[in-house]
Design a protein around this motif. Structure first.
Motif, PDB file in Angstrom:
ATOM      1  N   LEU A 231       1.023  -1.211  -0.022  1.00 43.37           N
ATOM      2  CA  LEU A 231      -0.071   0.053  -0.148  1.00 43.37           C
ATOM      3  C   LEU A 231       0.853   1.132   0.128  1.00 43.37           C
ATOM      4  O   LEU A 231       1.732   1.476   0.918  1.00 43.37           O
ATOM      5  N   ALA A 232       0.977   2.028  -0.972  1.00 41.79           N
ATOM      6  CA  ALA A 232       1.452   3.363  -1.146  1.00 41.79           C
ATOM      7  C   ALA A 232       0.674   4.548  -1.324  1.00 41.79           C
ATOM      8  O   ALA A 232       0.341   4.745  -2.423  1.00 41.79           O
ATOM      9  N   ASN A 233       0.376   5.283  -0.306  1.00 29.68           N
ATOM     10  CA  ASN A 233      -0.442   6.491  -0.247  1.00 29.68           C
ATOM     11  C   ASN A 233       0.413   7.781  -0.284  1.00 29.68           C
ATOM     12  O   ASN A 233       0.743   8.182   0.961  1.00 29.68           O
ATOM     13  N   ILE A 234       1.086   7.960  -1.406  1.00 31.96           N
ATOM     14  CA  ILE A 234       2.271   9.051  -1.248  1.00 31.96           C
ATOM     15  C   ILE A 234       1.748  10.210  -2.294  1.00 31.96           C
ATOM     16  O   ILE A 234       0.821  10.715  -2.180  1.00 31.96           O
ATOM     17  N   LEU A 235       2.454  10.525  -3.416  1.00 35.08           N
ATOM     18  CA  LEU A 235       1.987  11.444  -4.387  1.00 35.08           C
ATOM     19  C   LEU A 235       2.681  11.028  -5.767  1.00 35.08           C
ATOM     20  O   LEU A 235       3.442   9.915  -5.561  1.00 35.08           O
ATOM     21  N   ALA A 236       2.159  11.434  -6.691  1.00 36.40           N
ATOM     22  CA  ALA A 236       2.391  11.126  -7.976  1.00 36.40           C
ATOM     23  C   ALA A 236       4.109  10.958  -8.385  1.00 36.40           C
ATOM     24  O   ALA A 236       4.453   9.653  -8.823  1.00 36.40           O
ATOM     25  N   ASN A 237       4.681  11.769  -8.229  1.00 37.30           N
ATOM     26  CA  ASN A 237       5.946  11.979  -8.466  1.00 37.30           C
ATOM     27  C   ASN A 237       7.058  10.930  -7.921  1.00 37.30           C
ATOM     28  O   ASN A 237       7.586   9.790  -8.471  1.00 37.30           O
ATOM     29  N   PRO A 238       6.743  10.726  -6.581  1.00 34.42           N
ATOM     30  CA  PRO A 238       7.565   9.587  -5.697  1.00 34.42           C
ATOM     31  C   PRO A 238       7.067   8.350  -6.405  1.00 34.42           C
ATOM     32  O   PRO A 238       8.050   7.349  -6.219  1.00 34.42           O
ATOM     33  N   LEU A 239       5.826   8.255  -6.354  1.00 38.73           N
ATOM     34  CA  LEU A 239       5.229   6.856  -6.924  1.00 38.73           C
ATOM     35  C   LEU A 239       5.837   6.470  -8.284  1.00 38.73           C
ATOM     36  O   LEU A 239       6.086   5.296  -8.619  1.00 38.73           O
ATOM     37  N   ARG A 240       5.956   7.357  -9.136  1.00 32.65           N
ATOM     38  CA  ARG A 240       6.682   6.897 -10.555  1.00 32.65           C
ATOM     39  C   ARG A 240       8.227   6.611 -10.113  1.00 32.65           C
ATOM     40  O   ARG A 240       8.728   5.765 -10.831  1.00 32.65           O
ATOM     41  N   GLN A 241       8.542   7.498  -9.513  1.00 31.30           N
ATOM     42  CA  GLN A 241      10.308   7.472  -9.178  1.00 31.30           C
ATOM     43  C   GLN A 241      10.546   5.943  -8.412  1.00 31.30           C
ATOM     44  O   GLN A 241      11.712   5.410  -8.965  1.00 31.30           O
ATOM     45  N   MET A 242       9.744   5.454  -7.848  1.00 30.10           N
ATOM     46  CA  MET A 242      10.084   4.264  -7.211  1.00 30.10           C
ATOM     47  C   MET A 242       9.431   2.956  -7.652  1.00 30.10           C
ATOM     48  O   MET A 242       9.400   1.960  -7.062  1.00 30.10           O
ATOM     49  N   ALA A 243       8.793   2.984  -9.009  1.00 22.98           N
ATOM     50  CA  ALA A 243       8.177   2.092  -9.522  1.00 22.98           C
ATOM     51  C   ALA A 243       9.238   0.650  -9.719  1.00 22.98           C
ATOM     52  O   ALA A 243       8.765  -0.270  -9.619  1.00 22.98           O
ATOM     53  N   THR A 244      10.324   0.974 -10.267  1.00 23.59           N
ATOM     54  CA  THR A 244      11.407  -0.088 -10.282  1.00 23.59           C
ATOM     55  C   THR A 244      11.738  -0.749  -9.157  1.00 23.59           C
ATOM     56  O   THR A 244      11.717  -1.897  -8.922  1.00 23.59           O
ATOM     57  N   PRO A 245      12.204  -0.162  -8.070  1.00 24.34           N
ATOM     58  CA  PRO A 245      12.651  -0.802  -7.021  1.00 24.34           C
ATOM     59  C   PRO A 245      11.048  -1.456  -6.192  1.00 24.34           C
ATOM     60  O   PRO A 245      11.646  -2.407  -5.647  1.00 24.34           O
ATOM     61  N   LEU A 246      10.240  -0.844  -6.372  1.00 22.40           N
ATOM     62  CA  LEU A 246       8.800  -1.216  -5.539  1.00 22.40           C
ATOM     63  C   LEU A 246       8.741  -2.781  -6.250  1.00 22.40           C
ATOM     64  O   LEU A 246       8.494  -3.612  -5.704  1.00 22.40           O
TER      65      LEU A 246
END
Length: 298
Positions: A231-246
């Motif tokens: 579950l990741a309730n954050i913001l759009a930019n951090p979510l895009r940036q962490m797509a690969t490590p997630l």
């Protein structure tokens, strides 16, 4: 709940003429701050106007705040902005007044004053307002809880992660519903402490491990992965940036719930996770915010 919070906070207060304009201003301000930096509330007055208050964890750039409000609401509203300093205990108490329990599927998020009103067939999550983000009254939190309820009707994830946990409401919900361990992480040390205390308050202190971490650098991520539910309730930019490590920390067929997204930013986040092999299963729109349920291909 006893939390270690800043003894005083800077506040900006102003009024705006209608609900639509108020929501636009709140959305713009919310998108402009990272978790833990600001707590934003809007309340309708008897005359139909809306009072908006913003409490800042650190003294803000007042000109920048005025520029943001001007962009969303115009010069007249900007001229009405008042900045002052209030004791944290005063605004925390005030922010609870008028907050009603939030219902999302099997979950009800409430304050101590509504503890006795939770029906026996629901899972109550007691969260008090604090400088950590997430009392449960935001559309992103409700969207996440609705999607979590949907997932848990057919699955019982064994390894769960709440990324950007804020007050810990999502981690607590997952732990209460499954009686399984949840790793909760946030970049803000204060939020980490608040989440830990909230977990104890809700009887799942033994199930929720709350850590302060940036990205996926902490050793707990590797030790607890691969995750069946994130579950990741954050913001759009951090979510895009962490797509690969997630994605690298996911089990086959893992479920991922993403939120903190204004509607115009949703397509870019979906594309980032599709590029990592996740497919979109559900898209909820709650109060102008998007919450996504995605699944890693097996």
């Amino acid at each position: 709940m006893t939390a270690t919070i800043t003894p005083a906070t800077t506040r900006a207060i102003f009024a705006i003429g209608d609900e639509r304009s108020a929501k636009h201003v709140v959305d713009l301000l919310t998108e402009s701050f990272f978790e833990g930096q600001a707590a934003i509330a809007a309340f309708e007055r008897p005359d139909g106007r809306w009072d908006i208050s913003v409490h800042f964890a650190e003294p803000p750039d007042q000109d920048a705040i005025r520029d943001l409000v001007q962009l969303a609401a115009g010069d007249a509203v900007v001229e009405s902005i008042v900045f002052d300093t209030v004791e944290a205990k005063d605004w925390v108490k005030a922010s609870l007044e008028g907050l009603v329990p939030v219902r999302a599927g099997r979950f009800i998020v409430h304050g101590a004053h509504d503890r006795a009103s939770v029906p026996p067939n629901k899972l109550g999550i007691e969260i008090e307002a604090a400088l950590a983000f997430g009392t449960g009254h935001h559309g992103t939190t409700r969207g996440c809880l609705l999607l979590l309820d949907h997932v848990l009707k057919s699955k019982a994830p064994a390894r769960m992660l709440d990324l950007g946990s804020g007050t810990g409401v999502l981690a607590i919900a997952a732990a209460k519903a499954t009686q399984r361990r949840v790793l909760a992480s946030d970049i803000d040390p204060m939020a980490t402490r608040v989440a830990r205390e909230n977990a104890r308050l809700n009887g799942v202190g033994n199930l929720v491990e709350s850590i302060c971490a940036t990205g996926f650098s902490a050793p707990q991520f590797a030790a607890r992965a691969p995750f069946d539910l994130v579950l990741a309730n954050i913001l759009a930019n951090p979510l895009r940036q962490m797509a690969t490590p997630l994605e690298a920390h996911l089990a086959p067929n893992a479920m991922v719930i993403l939120s903190g997204l204004l509607l115009p930013h949703t397509t870019g986040v979906i594309a980032a996770y599709r590029a990592r092999g996740l497919v979109l299963l559900r898209h909820l729109r709650v109060e102008g915010w998007s919450s996504l349920l995605m699944q890693r291909a097996g």
